[in-house]
Design a protein around this motif. Structure first.
Motif, short mmCIF file in Angstrom:
data_model
loop_
_atom_site.label_atom_id
_atom_site.label_comp_id
_atom_site.label_asym_id
_atom_site.label_seq_id
_atom_site.Cartn_x
_atom_site.Cartn_y
_atom_site.Cartn_z
N ALA A 97 0.84 -1.21 0.00
CA ALA A 97 0.00 0.00 0.00
C ALA A 97 0.87 1.25 0.00
N ALA A 98 1.97 1.23 0.75
CA ALA A 98 2.86 2.40 0.81
C ALA A 98 3.49 2.67 -0.56
N VAL A 99 3.84 1.60 -1.26
CA VAL A 99 4.43 1.77 -2.61
C VAL A 99 3.37 2.37 -3.55
N VAL A 100 2.16 1.83 -3.47
CA VAL A 100 1.08 2.33 -4.34
C VAL A 100 0.77 3.80 -4.01
N LEU A 101 0.70 4.12 -2.71
CA LEU A 101 0.40 5.50 -2.32
C LEU A 101 1.54 6.45 -2.71
N GLY A 102 2.78 5.95 -2.62
CA GLY A 102 3.93 6.76 -3.06
C GLY A 102 3.80 7.12 -4.53
N TRP A 103 3.41 6.12 -5.31
CA TRP A 103 3.20 6.35 -6.74
C TRP A 103 2.05 7.34 -6.96
N LEU A 104 0.95 7.10 -6.22
CA LEU A 104 -0.24 7.94 -6.40
C LEU A 104 0.04 9.39 -6.00
N GLY A 105 0.74 9.56 -4.88
CA GLY A 105 1.08 10.92 -4.42
C GLY A 105 1.92 11.65 -5.46
N ALA A 106 2.91 10.95 -5.99
CA ALA A 106 3.77 11.58 -7.01
C ALA A 106 2.96 11.88 -8.27
N PHE A 107 2.02 10.99 -8.60
CA PHE A 107 1.20 11.19 -9.80
C PHE A 107 0.31 12.43 -9.63
N VAL A 108 -0.31 12.53 -8.45
CA VAL A 108 -1.19 13.69 -8.19
C VAL A 108 -0.36 14.97 -8.26
N CYS A 109 0.79 14.96 -7.60
CA CYS A 109 1.65 16.15 -7.58
C CYS A 109 2.08 16.55 -9.00
N THR A 110 2.54 15.55 -9.76
CA THR A 110 3.03 15.89 -11.10
C THR A 110 1.90 16.31 -12.02
N SER A 111 0.71 15.75 -11.79
CA SER A 111 -0.43 16.15 -12.63
C SER A 111 -0.74 17.64 -12.43
N VAL A 112 -0.60 18.11 -11.20
CA VAL A 112 -0.90 19.51 -10.90
C VAL A 112 0.31 20.39 -11.21
N ASP A 113 1.45 20.06 -10.61
CA ASP A 113 2.61 20.95 -10.68
C ASP A 113 3.28 20.95 -12.06
N LEU A 114 3.40 19.78 -12.67
CA LEU A 114 4.10 19.74 -13.96
C LEU A 114 3.26 20.39 -15.04
N GLY A 115 1.93 20.28 -14.90
CA GLY A 115 1.05 20.94 -15.86
C GLY A 115 1.33 22.43 -15.88
N GLN A 116 1.49 22.98 -14.65
CA GLN A 116 1.77 24.43 -14.56
C GLN A 116 3.18 24.73 -15.07
N LEU A 117 4.12 23.87 -14.68
CA LEU A 117 5.52 24.11 -15.06
C LEU A 117 5.70 24.01 -16.58
N GLY A 118 4.99 23.03 -17.18
CA GLY A 118 5.10 22.84 -18.61
C GLY A 118 4.53 24.01 -19.38
N GLN A 119 3.58 24.71 -18.77
CA GLN A 119 2.96 25.86 -19.44
C GLN A 119 3.73 27.15 -19.19
N THR A 120 4.68 27.11 -18.24
CA THR A 120 5.41 28.32 -17.88
C THR A 120 6.17 28.86 -19.08
N ARG A 121 5.95 30.12 -19.36
CA ARG A 121 6.65 30.75 -20.47
C ARG A 121 7.69 31.70 -19.89
N GLU A 122 8.62 31.13 -19.18
CA GLU A 122 9.64 31.95 -18.53
C GLU A 122 10.50 32.62 -19.59
N ASP A 123 10.85 33.84 -19.36
CA ASP A 123 11.71 34.55 -20.30
C ASP A 123 13.06 33.86 -20.32
N ILE A 124 13.48 33.42 -21.47
CA ILE A 124 14.75 32.70 -21.54
C ILE A 124 15.95 33.63 -21.60
N GLU A 125 15.73 34.91 -21.58
CA GLU A 125 16.88 35.83 -21.55
C GLU A 125 17.42 35.93 -20.14
#
Lengths: 325, 225
Positions: free
Chosen positions: A297-325
């Motif tokens: 269960a801990a392994v599954v929850l570890g996976w699930l927690g990371a999945f939830v986090c990446t679904s939220v945070d990476l979505g935002q990070l992937g959309q970030t249009r940071e100035d590359i200068e």
């Protein structure tokens, strides 16, 4: 400086070729290696995260262990649904037999058995802590006891109330009442165990989400650069998923080891204590299947927690249009 | 290779990034994009890399309209580019080797191919012996060469560089430009955003001049006599 031959826009696709399984295993091997490297890069932070997960699982595992031992104790009383009526010491065996017969005639389904003083002393001598007592006492101080069995617990309680008033009776021990009390305690602990399991599940998930979020923040630069270089979400997400699973596995394994150590220490102390009374108390350990289920269960929850986090945070990070200068 | 057709870019705050930009860059060409700060150089680079989308108009690379690409196709597009940044954007906790290997891992190369390719490009930029150092152990010029090696690693047909010499002294800047010219001569299209006019004049390649988001000049300096 020499320069290599003309490049080819399709080269990336061509070079990425290879068997499906070869690519798949390499990606997962790389991701698992990266997850392990992340833990090693920040050992204190990783240890703290693992300890948090371990403590989250520790509470339900301890309650489970308590419940298991209570269930064991209740099981020892499972066959008993009667009472023992201790007569006053001046009542001899003949008087006791007459009393028992009177009660049996008055109540159709009642079963009685008279336990003589000698029989009582022998039974006492077999109990833990009283071994050899029959050899050291001179006159037998025990009263005659009438053992009662009646299937209807409500009716039995009413009868016991009547018999308590009988001048020949010293006191009444209701085994059924003791069993009922023990069952209530067991039910309470079982309910507490459910709450503890739910809290542990929610806690482990939240910890995993939080740890994954910390990992995303710590590797924000790498994630941003990877997005710019064309990484897909799976490439970014995979090491975080492995990291969550790894921390869950280590945390739950640590919790299982801690519980086993605590149980062993408690058991040893109880055995030493009971040996002082020429007795031996045996405690049940945690159920191995439960320990295994917690790790899974801990392994599954570890996976699930990371999945939830990446679904939220990476979505935002992937959309970030940071100035590359 | 690269076509800008009526491209406008307007940011969320209402600020104009680019206004009605039209040009074509041929395969194997080396082009400088220049202008003052805020002229739109970086916006133009980001539009090619699909780090930004257009507000109006079309950007086409190899005939593909970038604005119409789905997320996965956009990621694939970025994998076919080599990007070089002014501040190098290297991962300081990883070795030079791992930095250069990153785009290859993203593209799914096998480890054996990655080993060969990374060694080859590090030799190419003269850093073969530093493969297992970390970026902070290198000078600014060496770090930029690592950035270029990373851009070259997946054999891109197009390299885009945003102020690649901005943090370097003139000698190192010239070396880096020489590297880009070599790449161009080997058939790679190179687009460099730079405000260093002296450098641009020395290299004598096509120049797009931006001012306040507008393309105000598109010329090729006279070759040296």
């Amino acid at each position: 400086m020499s320069m290599e031959p003309e490049s080819d826009r399709g080269a990336v696709r061509i070079r990425a070729g290879g068997s499906f399984w070869q690519n798949l295993t390499q990606r997962h091997r790389d991701a698992a290696g990266k997850a392990w490297a992340r833990l090693r890069q920040a050992p204190l932070s990783a240890a703290f995260g693992v300890l948090l997960i371990a403590f989250a699982w520790l509470l339900p595992l301890m309650v489970h262990w308590l419940e298991r031992n209570l269930a064991g104790a209740a099981g020892d009383l499972a066959g008993s649904h009667g009472a023992h009526v201790f007569l006053k010491v001046e009542q001899d065996e003949a008087a006791a037999t007459a009393i028992a017969e009177r009660w049996r005639v008055a109540e159709a389904d009642l079963e009685t058995r008279v336990i003589s003083r000698d029989e009582g002393l022998r039974e006492l001598a077999e109990l833990p802590g009283f071994r050899g007592i029959d050899a050291v006492v001179g006159d037998n101080p025990l009263p005659v006891v009438v053992s009662i069995d009646l299937a209807d617990p409500a009716r039995l309680e009413a009868l016991l109330d009547d018999w308590r008033k009988d001048p020949a009776v010293d006191f009444v021990q209701s085994d059924a009442r003791l069993k009922r009390k023990l069952r209530h305690v067991q039910e309470f602990v079982a309910a507490a165990a459910w709450v503890a399991w739910l809290l542990a599940l929610a806690g482990a998930l939240l910890i995993s989400i939080h740890l994954s979020r910390l990992a995303v923040n710590a590797d924000r630069d790498e994630i941003s650069v990877s997005f710019w270089l064309g990484a897909d979400d799976a490439h970014i997400r995979r090491p975080l998923l492995y990291g969550g699973m790894l921390q869950g596995f280590i945390g739950a394994s640590l919790a299982a080891i801690l519980v086993l150590a605590l149980v062993a220490a408690t058991h040893r102390a109880l055995v030493e204590f009971s040996q002082q009374f020429a007795s031996r108390i045996e405690l049940l350990g945690p159920d191995p299947r439960t320990l295994l289920a917690v790790v899974v269960a801990a392994v599954v929850l570890g996976w699930l927690g990371a999945f939830v986090c990446t679904s939220v945070d990476l979505g935002q990070l992937g959309q970030t249009r940071e100035d590359i200068e | 290779m690269i076509e800008f057709e009526g491209v406008h870019k307007r940011y969320a705050g209402g600020q104009n990034g680019l206004l009605d930009i039209n040009f074509v860059i041929q395969r194997g060409e080396m082009v400088f994009v220049t202008g003052h700060s805020g002229a739109g150089k970086s916006t133009l680079i980001k539009l090619i890399a699909l780090l930004e989308g257009t507000s109006r108009g079309q950007v086409r690379v190899d005939g593909q309209v970038l604005g119409s690409l789905r997320r996965s196709a956009a990621q694939q597009h970025r994998r076919t580019l080599g990007m070089v940044f002014q501040d190098y954007r290297l991962l300081h906790r990883q070795s030079i080797f791992d930095n250069v290997a990153l785009p290859l891992r993203i593209a799914g190369w096998t480890q054996a191919d990655i080993d060969k390719r990374v060694r080859a490009v590090l030799d190419l930029v003269g850093l073969g012996a530093r493969a297992f150092d970390t970026p902070l152990m290198l000078s600014g010029g060496e770090q930029q060469r690592v950035g270029i090696a990373r851009a070259l690693a997946p054999r891109p047909a197009l390299i885009i560089a945003d102020e690649p010499t901005g943090n370097l002294d003139p000698k190192l800047a010239t070396d880096i430009m020489q590297l880009f010219i070599s790449l161009m001569q080997a058939g790679t299209t190179v687009v460099v955003a730079s405000h260093d006019l002296h450098l641009i004049q020395r290299v004598k390649k096509r120049v797009l001049v931006l001012d306040k988001g507008r393309l105000i000049d598109d010329f090729r300096p006279e070759p040296a006599a």
